[in-house]
Design an enzyme around this catalytic site. Sequence first.
Site, PDB file in Angstrom:
ATOM      1  N   TYR A 107       0.859  -1.196   0.000  1.00 32.18           N
ATOM      2  CA  TYR A 107       0.000   0.000   0.000  1.00 32.18           C
ATOM      3  C   TYR A 107       0.891   1.241   0.000  1.00 32.18           C
ATOM      4  CZ  TYR A 107      -3.052   3.700   1.710  1.00 32.18           C
ATOM      5  OH  TYR A 107      -3.740   4.882   1.834  1.00 32.18           O
ATOM      6  N   GLU A 154      -3.436   7.361  -4.139  1.00 34.65           N
ATOM      7  CA  GLU A 154      -3.336   6.127  -3.372  1.00 34.65           C
ATOM      8  C   GLU A 154      -3.228   4.931  -4.310  1.00 34.65           C
ATOM      9  OE1 GLU A 154      -5.887   4.953   0.386  1.00 34.65           O
ATOM     10  OE2 GLU A 154      -6.886   4.197  -1.395  1.00 34.65           O
TER      11      GLU A 154
END
Lengths: 295, 384
Positions: free
Chosen positions: B101, B189
Amino acid sequence: MSIFVDSDTKVIVQGLTGGQGRFHGLRNRDYGTKVVGGVTPGKGGTDVEGIPIFESVEEAVAATGATASFVVVPPRFAAEAVLEAARAGVSFVVCITEFIPAQDEARMYNSLRRDYPGTRLLGPNCPGVISPGQCNIGITSGDIALAGGPVGIVSRSGTLTYQALYDLSQKGVGQTTCVGIGGDPVPGTNFIDCLAAFEADPDTKAVIMIGEIGGSEEERAAEFIREHMTKPVVAYIAGVTAPAGKKMGHAGAIISGSQGTAQAKMKALEEAGVTVAKNPTQAAELMVEIVSKLK
Amino acid sequence: MDLFEYQGKQFFAQYGIATSPGDVASTVEDAVAIADKVGYPAVIKAQVQVGGRGKAGGIKIVGNPEEAKVQAGNILGMDIKGHLVKRVWVEHASDIEKEYYASFTLDRSAKLHMAMVSAKGGVEIEDVAVTDPEAIVKYHVNPLDGITLAEARDIAVRAGIDEPAVEGVSEILVKLYDAFVKGDADLVEINPLILTPEHKVHALDAKVTLDDAAAFRHPEWEPYRATQEFDGREKLAKELGLNYIGLDGNVGIIANGAGLAMSTLDVVNQVGGEAANFLDLGGGADANTMTSALEVINTDHNVDSVLINIFGGITRCDLIANGIIEALSRVEIKAPLVIRLDGTNAAEAREIIEPYVSDKLIVRPTMLEAAQTAVNLANGGDAK
């Protein structure tokens, strides 16, 4: 007494020749504020109703001795205008411009913090500051304020600030200074800065704080109040019924996940000994009660 | 402005961030053609701006053109939590060894940019933050300095990124920061950011929120804008320059200033009602703004009464009053209006309205009284 600005504050207006700058700059002067100059590149040497216009902030400061600036320029130029004032040594800058790109705002804030610690920025996207009877920089109507104290006001919202000023004045309770810190995610001046200044100001006896959803500044303010404030504080937080994930008008007013809810802020403030009102009118009523006991 | 995944990937491509080869399709035929081109197995992903699309059946792996046809047909037109799937993204299915992530956003408390990196990708990062907060490395970046490759490497190592992926992840972090800043994003993101068995690192998903205030310097955002989905009224309000958000109640709200508008919703709630919307006229509203606002509210059939709450600062109450009267003459306002005006030129405003006062146009002296009256009317009661 008052905080940030008083009857000696000399102000220049960056953008005085524009429609908004002219309207509010002249309105501030009519209120009695010492508006000593304006800045518009390319229009140096002219004047707006007798107020001289300069090419740069540096020139304006050299000629007038101004210590404060009122920035009323469009979003794409605003961050640079604020930094120009800081470079020229202006110690207090009020920027009312809304919709400054977030990346510009973050760079501006950090540049001030690192390179120009002597400059305090109020805003952007704020109504400004008024010390009733002394100095009004920004867009607040001077006639709804009442001079003489003893209440200080600090608020994230423009219209709710006016509401609080109006309600207090109607009930005969004056203000020392009313500061609108603005609704953007990275305000130059925050609640704690204002609370600390009000705590230190001998004429301010009590403070109204108006917050709204988004971020965690109200929670941090609660912490500060618990640890450092001896003066009574009444707070109101707007947005109890605001849904998560929707920006409520201000760029900073958004609940993301469980962060930034009005309920959490109200709880933190109550736990810090703050009197929390259900609506702005009640905030003023509670303050009137507190002030009556002070006398 | 939130981008769809495919737009996020197009946005990433501008900044050199690798993604799987793929393209966007709005018809079954196009989806199959893209799958043929990128090679099987391929993934077909519903393009909706809502989480949980995989669980809802909006992401499928297909092994051949027949399966691609069936699944594209299933997904296009699907309803995922109230979002209609109009497009699918089709890409070659990647072999995944590890999922990570990475994101950049603004940390409002620190007033600095913040990187978040975790070796636990592919799941909701909010869940990781609760169950295993240590697994997320948060690193502040001063916007004046930016981020160096050495810093990025340090973050990757601290986050426990596997050794073969460290270089690739670091390079992507630097590019992602570049995209965040130069691309004027509020959020970038990648979840998951993957390591393939060949030890290549690339973005398998893209979540991007752009800063609308920076649109003036990004003409390339126009196609993104064109696909933004608003309900009809939000679109109309946007065109008229109003700040409008639809809600579920039956008391229409018009106020000036975001704070006062929010506060009006709260007060309506306190006296037992529910707001149908948030509507901020903005600073310096005039008669036209007011007329537009009433027109927008008037198209909402759930509205049983309208509360107009104005505190004049820059906004002049007399202009607002003229706008109300003008709107009444231009369109038939169905719901009764309850008006509270204070501040600049409020006395003049009340005089302007006085001759028109009726059981459908009611003036109340305070915000609380006005809210009470509006809620009574909305609940089928009378004005008092």
